[in-house]
Design a protein around this motif. Structure first.
Motif, PDB file in Angstrom:
ATOM      1  N   UNK A   5       0.845  -1.191   0.000  1.00 34.68           N
ATOM      2  CA  UNK A   5       0.000   0.000   0.000  1.00 34.68           C
ATOM      3  C   UNK A   5       0.881   1.242   0.000  1.00 34.68           C
ATOM      4  N   UNK A   6       0.567   2.156  -0.849  1.00 34.53           N
ATOM      5  CA  UNK A   6       1.369   3.377  -0.943  1.00 34.53           C
ATOM      6  C   UNK A   6       0.685   4.572  -0.284  1.00 34.53           C
ATOM      7  N   UNK A   7      -0.572   4.386   0.203  1.00 32.00           N
ATOM      8  CA  UNK A   7      -1.298   5.521   0.763  1.00 32.00           C
ATOM      9  C   UNK A   7      -1.357   5.491   2.276  1.00 32.00           C
ATOM     10  N   UNK A   8      -0.560   4.651   2.916  1.00 31.01           N
ATOM     11  CA  UNK A   8      -0.580   4.577   4.365  1.00 31.01           C
ATOM     12  C   UNK A   8       0.078   5.810   4.982  1.00 31.01           C
ATOM     13  N   UNK A   9      -0.533   6.312   6.035  1.00 32.85           N
ATOM     14  CA  UNK A   9       0.066   7.430   6.759  1.00 32.85           C
ATOM     15  C   UNK A   9       1.418   7.010   7.327  1.00 32.85           C
ATOM     16  N   UNK A  10       2.381   7.867   7.213  1.00 32.95           N
ATOM     17  CA  UNK A  10       3.725   7.571   7.724  1.00 32.95           C
ATOM     18  C   UNK A  10       3.771   7.884   9.223  1.00 32.95           C
ATOM     19  N   UNK A  11       4.756   7.336   9.940  1.00 32.30           N
ATOM     20  CA  UNK A  11       4.896   7.689  11.366  1.00 32.30           C
ATOM     21  C   UNK A  11       4.974   9.195  11.594  1.00 32.30           C
ATOM     22  N   UNK A  12       5.639   9.910  10.710  1.00 29.82           N
ATOM     23  CA  UNK A  12       5.733  11.363  10.872  1.00 29.82           C
ATOM     24  C   UNK A  12       4.370  12.022  10.690  1.00 29.82           C
ATOM     25  N   UNK A  13       3.598  11.552   9.711  1.00 27.93           N
ATOM     26  CA  UNK A  13       2.266  12.115   9.508  1.00 27.93           C
ATOM     27  C   UNK A  13       1.357  11.841  10.708  1.00 27.93           C
ATOM     28  N   UNK A  14       1.478  10.634  11.282  1.00 29.99           N
ATOM     29  CA  UNK A  14       0.687  10.313  12.469  1.00 29.99           C
ATOM     30  C   UNK A  14       1.074  11.219  13.636  1.00 29.99           C
ATOM     31  N   UNK A  15       2.388  11.429  13.818  1.00 29.48           N
ATOM     32  CA  UNK A  15       2.858  12.295  14.893  1.00 29.48           C
ATOM     33  C   UNK A  15       2.393  13.735  14.681  1.00 29.48           C
ATOM     34  N   UNK A  16       2.429  14.193  13.440  1.00 28.60           N
ATOM     35  CA  UNK A  16       1.983  15.556  13.138  1.00 28.60           C
ATOM     36  C   UNK A  16       0.486  15.713  13.420  1.00 28.60           C
ATOM     37  N   UNK A  17      -0.280  14.692  13.078  1.00 27.52           N
ATOM     38  CA  UNK A  17      -1.728  14.758  13.330  1.00 27.52           C
ATOM     39  C   UNK A  17      -2.000  14.844  14.834  1.00 27.52           C
ATOM     40  N   UNK A  18      -1.311  14.027  15.607  1.00 31.92           N
ATOM     41  CA  UNK A  18      -1.482  14.066  17.054  1.00 31.92           C
ATOM     42  C   UNK A  18      -1.093  15.432  17.605  1.00 31.92           C
ATOM     43  N   UNK A  19       0.032  15.950  17.151  1.00 33.99           N
ATOM     44  CA  UNK A  19       0.488  17.258  17.627  1.00 33.99           C
ATOM     45  C   UNK A  19      -0.522  18.353  17.287  1.00 33.99           C
ATOM     46  N   UNK A  20      -1.090  18.297  16.095  1.00 34.28           N
ATOM     47  CA  UNK A  20      -2.078  19.305  15.697  1.00 34.28           C
ATOM     48  C   UNK A  20      -3.325  19.224  16.572  1.00 34.28           C
ATOM     49  N   UNK A  62     -14.611  -0.402   7.915  1.00 31.13           N
ATOM     50  CA  UNK A  62     -13.524   0.234   8.663  1.00 31.13           C
ATOM     51  C   UNK A  62     -12.170  -0.009   8.007  1.00 31.13           C
ATOM     52  N   UNK A  63     -12.086  -0.990   7.147  1.00 28.43           N
ATOM     53  CA  UNK A  63     -10.838  -1.185   6.399  1.00 28.43           C
ATOM     54  C   UNK A  63     -10.460   0.066   5.606  1.00 28.43           C
ATOM     55  N   UNK A  64     -11.448   0.884   5.259  1.00 27.04           N
ATOM     56  CA  UNK A  64     -11.137   2.102   4.505  1.00 27.04           C
ATOM     57  C   UNK A  64     -10.358   3.109   5.353  1.00 27.04           C
ATOM     58  N   UNK A  65     -10.343   2.911   6.673  1.00 25.05           N
ATOM     59  CA  UNK A  65      -9.605   3.819   7.554  1.00 25.05           C
ATOM     60  C   UNK A  65      -8.157   3.382   7.765  1.00 25.05           C
ATOM     61  N   UNK A  66      -7.801   2.215   7.244  1.00 21.40           N
ATOM     62  CA  UNK A  66      -6.434   1.723   7.428  1.00 21.40           C
ATOM     63  C   UNK A  66      -5.385   2.718   6.915  1.00 21.40           C
ATOM     64  N   UNK A  67      -5.581   3.371   5.764  1.00 21.06           N
ATOM     65  CA  UNK A  67      -4.578   4.359   5.347  1.00 21.06           C
ATOM     66  C   UNK A  67      -4.360   5.463   6.382  1.00 21.06           C
ATOM     67  N   UNK A  68      -5.422   5.858   7.102  1.00 18.95           N
ATOM     68  CA  UNK A  68      -5.273   6.879   8.147  1.00 18.95           C
ATOM     69  C   UNK A  68      -4.635   6.318   9.414  1.00 18.95           C
ATOM     70  N   UNK A  69      -4.874   5.018   9.686  1.00 19.85           N
ATOM     71  CA  UNK A  69      -4.409   4.398  10.926  1.00 19.85           C
ATOM     72  C   UNK A  69      -3.935   2.983  10.600  1.00 19.85           C
ATOM     73  N   UNK A  70      -2.718   2.833  10.095  1.00 17.82           N
ATOM     74  CA  UNK A  70      -2.257   1.543   9.590  1.00 17.82           C
ATOM     75  C   UNK A  70      -2.371   0.378  10.564  1.00 17.82           C
ATOM     76  N   UNK A  71      -2.254   0.643  11.876  1.00 16.08           N
ATOM     77  CA  UNK A  71      -2.326  -0.445  12.845  1.00 16.08           C
ATOM     78  C   UNK A  71      -3.693  -1.122  12.840  1.00 16.08           C
ATOM     79  N   UNK A  72      -4.707  -0.467  12.282  1.00 18.58           N
ATOM     80  CA  UNK A  72      -6.040  -1.064  12.194  1.00 18.58           C
ATOM     81  C   UNK A  72      -6.041  -2.389  11.455  1.00 18.58           C
ATOM     82  N   UNK A  73      -5.176  -2.526  10.472  1.00 12.50           N
ATOM     83  CA  UNK A  73      -5.137  -3.764   9.686  1.00 12.50           C
ATOM     84  C   UNK A  73      -4.939  -4.960  10.600  1.00 12.50           C
ATOM     85  N   UNK A  74      -4.061  -4.846  11.587  1.00 13.11           N
ATOM     86  CA  UNK A  74      -3.822  -5.940  12.523  1.00 13.11           C
ATOM     87  C   UNK A  74      -5.001  -6.133  13.474  1.00 13.11           C
ATOM     88  N   UNK A  75      -5.617  -5.035  13.899  1.00 11.69           N
ATOM     89  CA  UNK A  75      -6.759  -5.132  14.813  1.00 11.69           C
ATOM     90  C   UNK A  75      -7.954  -5.836  14.158  1.00 11.69           C
TER      91      UNK A  75
END
Length: 316
Positions: free
Chosen positions: A1-16, A284-297
């Motif tokens: 998958x090429x559209x997964x949020x990166x760790x930096x993007x996740x951190x930026x979202x949390x910070x915002x 909810x699989x459509x949210x995996x790009x926003x939250x990659x860990x969802x795939x495992x959950x």
């Protein structure tokens, strides 16, 4: 998958989200000098220390959810939790230090809650929590506010999700997506229409229910348990709150129901809500790009799905 949020993007979202919560809290008159993230999955939950206030900022949302619809849902949550708290039901209540209204800032819509100390030594007891859910249902029975029928099932979200998953073989096998579409043809009309539901399940009482698996959303504070996270409060059958939790927790709920003068779970309705719940998992699989860990959950539920009755057996 090429559209997964990166760790930096996740951190930026949390910070915002934290920055927005801190700024909104200060505008409401709170002293905030030591904000601390308590949880960060679908929402960023921030203790606005030293104020005894927690901000919950939803960050992982379907594209179909806009700020207007989110705020409407948040108002229902704030209203029902305030009503329950005023009647002595153990809930995590809205903060009394700010107005009980959602606040929008920097593209987020957030709510503010009383900070409660968590009992970090307590082990989750889901059987006990399932019994306690019957107590919550008994308390909610008299809730006077208007709630939409099975809004927690989010039929629009499911339908858009199934469309968005077309061709996403990285997220779901085509055979499973086909099954989801065929099941929704059976289940969707009963989710969208109260009249259709009542015709299919005559005599099944509809009442205010938590909407989002209350046995998994009980906060264990140092002063005891508190029902929490009423973001999907809805009008529906009691079974909705036990969806996909299995026979053992269903039996635990029935013990609590008998003690509180409520009916036991109906097996046919339970199969229906289990099936609808599974289609929400698929969406909810459509949210995996926003939250990659969802795939495992989500993987364990998807692996169990083929063994479940097609559409809860309602196509028979």
């Amino acid at each position: 998958m090429t559209d997964l949020a990166t760790p930096q993007q996740l951190a930026d979202r949390t910070a915002s989200a934290v920055e927005a919560a801190v700024a909104a809290g200060r505008e409401l008159g709170l002293t905030v000098t030591d904000a601390r993230v308590l949880h960060d999955v679908f929402s960023v939950v921030v203790h606005l220390a030293p104020s005894p206030v927690v901000a919950r900022v939803p960050t992982v949302l379907p594209e179909s959810t806009d700020l207007v619809s989110l705020a409407r849902r948040q108002r229902d949550e704030l209203a029902v939790t305030r009503w329950l708290a005023d009647r002595g039901t153990p809930v995590v209540p809205p903060s009394p230090l700010v107005p009980a209204e959602p606040v929008q800032r920097d593209g987020f819509s957030m709510t503010f809650w009383e900070f409660l100390e968590e009992d970090r030594d307590a082990e989750p007891d889901y059987a006990r929590n399932a019994e306690l859910t019957a107590e919550l249902h008994a308390a909610l029975r008299e809730y006077p506010g208007e709630l939409a029928f099975l809004s927690a099932a989010e039929p629009h979200y499911v339908e858009i999700g199934l469309d968005r998953l077309e061709g996403r073989t990285d997220l779901i096998a085509p055979s499973l997506l086909d099954r989801a579409r065929r099941e929704w043809e059976v289940l969707g009309p009963l989710v969208r229409s109260r009249a259709a539901f009542e015709e299919a399940f005559p005599g099944v009482e509809l009442r205010p229910v938590h909407g989002d698996c209350p046995p998994a959303n009980i906060f264990q504070g140092v002063d005891g348990h508190r029902f929490a996270d009423f973001e999907l409060i809805t009008l529906g059958p009691a079974e909705w709150d036990l969806a996909s939790l299995g026979a053992e927790l269903g039996a635990a709920y029935d013990r609590g129901a008998e003690r509180n003068g409520l009916r036991p779970l109906d097996p046919r309705v339970q199969r229906f809500v289990d099936a609808v719940g599974m289609l929400r998992v698929v969406a909810t699989l459509t949210l995996v790009p926003q939250l990659p860990v969802l795939a495992d959950y989500l993987k364990p539920a998807l692996e169990q799905w083929p063994a479940m009755p097609f559409a809860g057996g309602l196509d028979d």
